[in-house]
Design an enzyme around this catalytic site. Structure first.
Site, short mmCIF file in Angstrom:
data_model
loop_
_atom_site.label_atom_id
_atom_site.label_comp_id
_atom_site.label_asym_id
_atom_site.label_seq_id
_atom_site.Cartn_x
_atom_site.Cartn_y
_atom_site.Cartn_z
N LYS A 8 0.85 -1.20 0.00
CA LYS A 8 0.00 0.00 0.00
C LYS A 8 0.88 1.25 0.00
O LYS A 8 0.91 2.04 0.96
CB LYS A 8 -0.96 -0.03 1.19
CG LYS A 8 -2.22 0.79 1.00
CD LYS A 8 -3.23 0.48 2.09
CE LYS A 8 -4.48 1.34 1.98
NZ LYS A 8 -5.27 1.05 0.78
N LEU B 126 -4.10 -5.70 -3.80
CA LEU B 126 -4.00 -5.22 -2.44
C LEU B 126 -4.85 -6.11 -1.53
O LEU B 126 -6.00 -6.40 -1.87
CB LEU B 126 -4.49 -3.77 -2.34
CG LEU B 126 -4.28 -3.10 -0.99
CD1 LEU B 126 -2.80 -2.76 -0.81
CD2 LEU B 126 -5.12 -1.85 -0.87
#
Length: 285
Positions: free
Chosen positions: A145, A201
Site C-alpha cells: 500500500k 491489495l
C-alpha cells in the site's frame, strides 16, 4: 461536516490546522513516493476493525524496511483526537521515510514523517456504478500500500474520461482488482474473487466480506477469473474501506444482468451493515 479551514490534523507529534500544516520539500514521500499509507473507516466514533488495519500498516512498513514509529494504542489515541463526530469518517495515515538529502539509497538516522487526518465520508453509490476494463500495467508489487499511486491515478482517470466510476484491471487475461478497489463477481450464485497475490491489495473490507459470506453459508471461491467471466457474471461488486460494497451495474457500456444491484449483493450488504452495527453496539455497551 468540518471545513478545511477548521480541520485539525496530526503531523510528527503536533496537532494543527490543515491549512497551516507543512512538510519539508526534502521529505522522501514528496521526492520519491517513499512511504506507506492506510485508510481506516470510522462509524459514529467507532474505529472499524482497527487491529486489521494496523496489522496491514505494520506489514507494509516492514516490507519496505521502514520502522513503525508508534504502537497500536498510540495510533488509536491520535485518531481519536482527530474525529469530528460524523456518522461516517475516513482516517488517512501516511508514513514516509522522512527528510533527507535527495539520494535513492535509504538515509541513516532519519525520523519517519507521520501524517494523520480524518475526513467525512458521504455514501452516494449504493445504487450502482459503471466500470470499464483496462490492462493492468502497474508494477509487480501491487500488494504494497505505497503512496506512489500514479499508475492507479492514471487508470482511474481513464475510467473517468470514459464516463465510468472505476477501472477493473486485467493482467494476462485475468481480473486482478480495481484501480482503488477489490473485485467480486457472482456466477451461478457462487461468489468469486481473485486470490491474494503480489498483484492485488489485501483489502480489509474484502476479507471481512468473505468471512461474513462463508459464516452465512454462502459459497465463496478465491480463484482467478477471466475477463470473459467478468463480462458474463450475473453480479459484479467492488469493495474498499471507504466505499464498502458497491454493485457494478454497467461494464464497458453494457448492463450487468438487468442493470440493477443483484440479490446476492443485497444479502452481502445486509450482512455487512448488520456487522457494523453489532460492533458499534458492542463498543457502546
Amino acid at each position: 461536516m468540518v471545513d478545511a479551514a477548521n480541520q485539525i490534523v496530526y503531523l510528527n507529534g503536533n496537532y494543527s490546522a490543515l491549512q497551516d500544516t507543512k512538510i519539508s520539500v526534502l521529505d522522501r514521500g514528496f521526492l520519491f513516493g517513499d512511504g506507506i499509507y492506510e485508510v481506516i473507516p470510522v462509524y459514529n466514533g467507532h474505529i472499524f476493525h482497527f487491529n486489521r488495519h494496523f496489522t496491514r500498516l505494520e506489514n507494509n512498513l516492514r516490507t519496505i524496511q521502514l520502522p513503525l514509529p508508534f504502537d497500536a494504542q498510540q495510533l488509536k489515541d491520535i485518531i481519536k483526537q482527530l474525529l469530528g463526530g460524523e456518522k461516517q469518517e475516513s482516517v488517512y495515515v501516511q508514513i514516509t521515510r522522512g527528510v533527507a538529502r535527495r539520494d535513492h539509497g535509504f538515509p541513516e538516522s532519519v525520523n519517519p514523517t507521520v501524517f494523520v487526518m480524518a475526513s467525512t465520508v458521504i455514501q452516494g453509490q449504493k445504487h450502482g456504478i459503471a466500470c470499464i476494463t483496462l490492462e493492468d500495467d502497474r508494477w509487480q508489487h501491487c500488494d504494497i500500500k505505497t503512496i506512489a499511486l500514479l499508475p492507479n491515478v492514471l487508470l482511474r482517470q481513464q475510467a473517468h474520461n470514459q464516463n465510468a466510476d472505476e477501472a477493473i484491471l486485467i493482467r494476462n487475461g485475468f481480473v486482478t482488482e480495481g484501480a482503488a478497489s477489490n473485485v467480486f463477481i457472482v456466477i451461478d450464485k457462487q461468489i468469486i474473487t481473485t486470490p491474494k497475490s503480489q498483484y492485488i491489495l489485501p483489502g480489509v473490507t474484502r476479507d471481512i466480506l468473505i468471512e461474513l459470506a462463508e459464516n452465512s453459508g454462502l459459497q465463496v471461491l478465491q480463484r482467478q477469473f477471466t475477463e470473459q467471466e467478468l463480462m458474463n457474471a450475473s453480479e459484479i461488486w467492488i469493495t474498499s474501506s471507504t466505499k464498502e460494497i458497491v454493485p457494478v451495474i454497467r461494464i464497458n457500456d453494457q448492463p450487468v444482468s438487468n442493470g440493477t444491484s443483484g440479490v446476492v449483493w443485497q444479502q452481502i450488504n445486509t450482512l455487512f451493515q448488520t456487522h457494523k452495527q453489532t460492533l458499534i453496539q458492542q463498543e457502546n455497551d
